[in-house]
Design an enzyme around this catalytic site. Structure first.
Site, PDB file in Angstrom:
ATOM      1  N   SER A 150      83.500 -82.702  -1.775  1.00 39.40           N
ATOM      2  CA  SER A 150      82.284 -81.625  -2.127  1.00 39.40           C
ATOM      3  C   SER A 150      81.435 -83.197  -3.273  1.00 39.40           C
ATOM      4  O   SER A 150      82.596 -84.322  -3.224  1.00 39.40           O
ATOM      5  CB  SER A 150      82.745 -81.150  -3.280  1.00 39.40           C
ATOM      6  OG  SER A 150      82.135 -80.589  -3.888  1.00 39.40           O
ATOM      7  N   TYR A 170      89.852 -77.589  -8.290  1.00 43.53           N
ATOM      8  CA  TYR A 170      88.809 -77.876  -7.582  1.00 43.53           C
ATOM      9  C   TYR A 170      88.536 -79.878  -7.860  1.00 43.53           C
ATOM     10  O   TYR A 170      88.539 -80.231  -6.596  1.00 43.53           O
ATOM     11  CB  TYR A 170      87.345 -77.369  -8.165  1.00 43.53           C
ATOM     12  CG  TYR A 170      86.521 -77.589  -6.344  1.00 43.53           C
ATOM     13  CD1 TYR A 170      86.723 -76.214  -6.180  1.00 43.53           C
ATOM     14  CD2 TYR A 170      85.696 -78.401  -6.857  1.00 43.53           C
ATOM     15  CE1 TYR A 170      85.587 -76.185  -4.850  1.00 43.53           C
ATOM     16  CE2 TYR A 170      83.906 -78.356  -6.069  1.00 43.53           C
ATOM     17  CZ  TYR A 170      84.246 -77.463  -4.990  1.00 43.53           C
ATOM     18  OH  TYR A 170      83.350 -77.281  -4.180  1.00 43.53           O
TER      19      TYR A 170
HETATM   20  N1  LIG Z   1      78.385 -73.905  -1.510  1.00 47.58           N
HETATM   21  C1  LIG Z   1      78.929 -75.056  -2.386  1.00 47.58           C
HETATM   22  O1  LIG Z   1      77.635 -74.981  -3.091  1.00 47.58           O
HETATM   23  C2  LIG Z   1      79.618 -76.108  -1.702  1.00 47.58           C
HETATM   24  C3  LIG Z   1      79.112 -77.472  -2.260  1.00 47.58           C
HETATM   25  C4  LIG Z   1      80.042 -78.591  -2.207  1.00 47.58           C
HETATM   26  C5  LIG Z   1      81.385 -77.745  -1.196  1.00 47.58           C
HETATM   27  N2  LIG Z   1      81.266 -76.728  -0.941  1.00 47.58           N
HETATM   28  C6  LIG Z   1      82.609 -76.539  -0.193  1.00 47.58           C
HETATM   29  O2  LIG Z   1      82.111 -76.065   0.837  1.00 47.58           O
HETATM   30  C7  LIG Z   1      83.192 -74.766   1.898  1.00 47.58           C
HETATM   31  C8  LIG Z   1      83.040 -73.086   2.141  1.00 47.58           C
HETATM   32  O3  LIG Z   1      82.526 -72.863   1.213  1.00 47.58           O
HETATM   33  P1  LIG Z   1      81.423 -72.248   1.139  1.00 47.58           P
HETATM   34  O4  LIG Z   1      79.728 -73.066   0.257  1.00 47.58           O
HETATM   35  O5  LIG Z   1      80.691 -71.446   2.143  1.00 47.58           O
HETATM   36  O6  LIG Z   1      81.564 -70.793   0.059  1.00 47.58           O
HETATM   37  P2  LIG Z   1      81.882 -69.430   0.584  1.00 47.58           P
HETATM   38  O7  LIG Z   1      82.661 -69.068  -0.945  1.00 47.58           O
HETATM   39  O8  LIG Z   1      80.940 -68.483   0.904  1.00 47.58           O
HETATM   40  O9  LIG Z   1      82.583 -69.319   1.832  1.00 47.58           O
HETATM   41  C9  LIG Z   1      84.173 -70.219   1.580  1.00 47.58           C
HETATM   42  C10 LIG Z   1      85.078 -68.995   2.388  1.00 47.58           C
HETATM   43  O10 LIG Z   1      86.295 -69.647   2.073  1.00 47.58           O
HETATM   44  C11 LIG Z   1      87.250 -68.506   2.082  1.00 47.58           C
HETATM   45  N3  LIG Z   1      88.776 -69.111   1.926  1.00 47.58           N
HETATM   46  C12 LIG Z   1      89.146 -68.725   0.250  1.00 47.58           C
HETATM   47  N4  LIG Z   1      90.323 -69.154  -0.016  1.00 47.58           N
HETATM   48  C13 LIG Z   1      90.878 -69.022   1.508  1.00 47.58           C
HETATM   49  C14 LIG Z   1      91.857 -68.897   1.808  1.00 47.58           C
HETATM   50  N5  LIG Z   1      93.224 -69.314   1.324  1.00 47.58           N
HETATM   51  N6  LIG Z   1      93.084 -68.590   2.868  1.00 47.58           N
HETATM   52  C15 LIG Z   1      91.632 -68.530   4.361  1.00 47.58           C
HETATM   53  N7  LIG Z   1      90.208 -68.426   3.794  1.00 47.58           N
HETATM   54  C16 LIG Z   1      90.299 -68.652   2.603  1.00 47.58           C
HETATM   55  C17 LIG Z   1      86.423 -67.013   1.628  1.00 47.58           C
HETATM   56  O11 LIG Z   1      86.809 -66.015   2.335  1.00 47.58           O
HETATM   57  C18 LIG Z   1      85.274 -67.696   2.266  1.00 47.58           C
HETATM   58  O12 LIG Z   1      84.631 -67.009   3.663  1.00 47.58           O
HETATM   59  C19 LIG Z   1      84.385 -75.542   0.656  1.00 47.58           C
HETATM   60  O13 LIG Z   1      85.736 -76.037   1.274  1.00 47.58           O
HETATM   61  C20 LIG Z   1      83.476 -75.224  -0.536  1.00 47.58           C
HETATM   62  O14 LIG Z   1      84.326 -75.979  -1.738  1.00 47.58           O
HETATM   63  C21 LIG Z   1      80.540 -76.048  -1.016  1.00 47.58           C
END
Ligand SMILES: NC(=O)c1ccc[n+]([C@@H]2O[C@H](COP(=O)([O-])OP(=O)(O)OC[C@H]3O[C@@H](n4cnc5c(N)ncnc54)[C@H](O)[C@@H]3O)[C@@H](O)[C@H]2O)c1
Length: 287
Positions: A150, A170
């Site tokens: 991130s 985080y």
């Molecule tokens: N959305 C943002 O702004 C952003 C920015 C930078 C990085 N990220 C990173 O991107 C990645 C994906 O997140 P996203 O944006 O798609 O959000 P999201 O919340 O839509 O997706 C995350 C997914 O991970 C699953 N999950 C959570 N904990 C889990 C566990 N213990 N075991 C298995 N599955 C689990 C959730 O059910 C969900 O489907 C994450 O690592 C997040 O930190 C997101």
């Protein structure tokens, strides 16, 4: 002919958001998909996790592009569950070539002392490591591992300034990923196995679109005793990136993940790639 014909990808957090988008995109390039999601809420997270129905929707979307998929409910915090999920995928496909350690949470509800920090670390760092650890024995020459970090996590005064220990967890987890990639890639390189991380700026998913984030983007309204709405936050989101966008779409991240998964990037390893519309040029780096 797809760029990933004959390959198989193991993707965590594939029930929705970026993980689902990666599953559909990699499948459209010919990869078989092993999709994992917790499909259960985590009490320290104020927004809901993907549901079993969400994971079923991922299956539908992968099949709609002509892909094959095995979808399994598993918690990345628990290595045995990740291993059991992988075994189901291996029983179907017989191999694994691409790993997307993508599952992540922003846990802003400390019910007990540092509980958010613990969950943030367990999912966002240990979960990624568990994924790598379980898949590693099955990887062969040419394999590619991609961890989702991130950009906000690598900057000072973003999630760790949100006033809950989970925000600190985080950021710390994502900073550890940066070092993890540089350290472990060197061990994998002689085996012709690559390891890289993608660090996106904000992405239009549930992890961004929730009240905790709206509050962090509109402290002015919070100070006035108001509850910021999505509309209020949308007005502030573009402030994060020098390029004129509020956030990335999931397809933007999937494009880079596909490149890293494919032979197009065959000599790229140990890289922490920013996909951030210039955010890190503006924000203060923590690492
Ligand atoms: N959305 C943002 O702004 C952003 C920015 C930078 C990085 N990220 C990173 O991107 C990645 C994906 O997140 P996203 O944006 O798609 O959000 P999201 O919340 O839509 O997706 C995350 C997914 O991970 C699953 N999950 C959570 N904990 C889990 C566990 N213990 N075991 C298995 N599955 C689990 C959730 O059910 C969900 O489907 C994450 O690592 C997040 O930190 C997101």
């Amino acid at each position: 002919m797809g760029k990933l014909d004959g390959k198989v990808a193991f993707i965590t957090g594939a029930g929705r958001g970026q993980g689902r988008s990666h599953a559909v995109k990699l499948a459209s390039e010919g990869a078989g998909i092993i999709a994992v999601d917790i499909c259960e809420d985590i009490p320290t997270v104020n927004y809901e996790m993907a549901s079993a129905e969400d994971l079923a929707q991922t299956v539908k979307e992968v099949e709609a592009v002509g892909g094959s998929i095995v979808a399994v409910k598993a918690d990345v915090r628990i290595k045995e569950q990740v291993r059991a999920a992988l075994d189901q995928g291996l029983a179907r496909f017989g191999q694994v070539d691409i790993v997307c350690a993508n599952a992540g949470i922003l846990p802003m509800n400390d019910r007990t002392l540092i509980e958010g920090f613990i969950d943030g670390m367990d999912v966002d760092f240990v979960g990624a490591h568990n994924t790598v650890a379980v898949v590693a024995p099955h990887l062969r020459s040419g394999a590619s591992i991609i961890i989702t970090g991130s950009c906000a996590g690598l900057m000072k005064n973003t999630t760790e300034a949100m006033g809950r220990t989970g925000g600190v967890g985080y950021s710390f987890a994502k900073r550890l990923i940066f070092q993890y990639v540089e350290t472990l890639a060197l061990q994998l390189a002689p085996h012709n196995i690559r390891l890289n991380a993608v660090h996106p700026t904000n992405v239009n998913t549930r992890l961004l679109q929730n009240d905790d984030i709206y509050r962090s983007f509109r402290p002015d309204l919070v100070a006035e005793g108001k509850t910021p709405t999505r509309e209020d936050a949308e007005a502030a989101f573009p402030g994060m990136q020098p390029m004129p966008i509020p956030y990335l779409e999931t397809s933007d991240v999937s494009a880079l993940v596909t490149f890293l998964a494919s032979e197009d990037s065959r000599y790229m390893t140990g890289q922490n790639l920013l996909l951030d519309a210039g955010s890190m040029l503006k924000g203060e780096r923590a690492i």
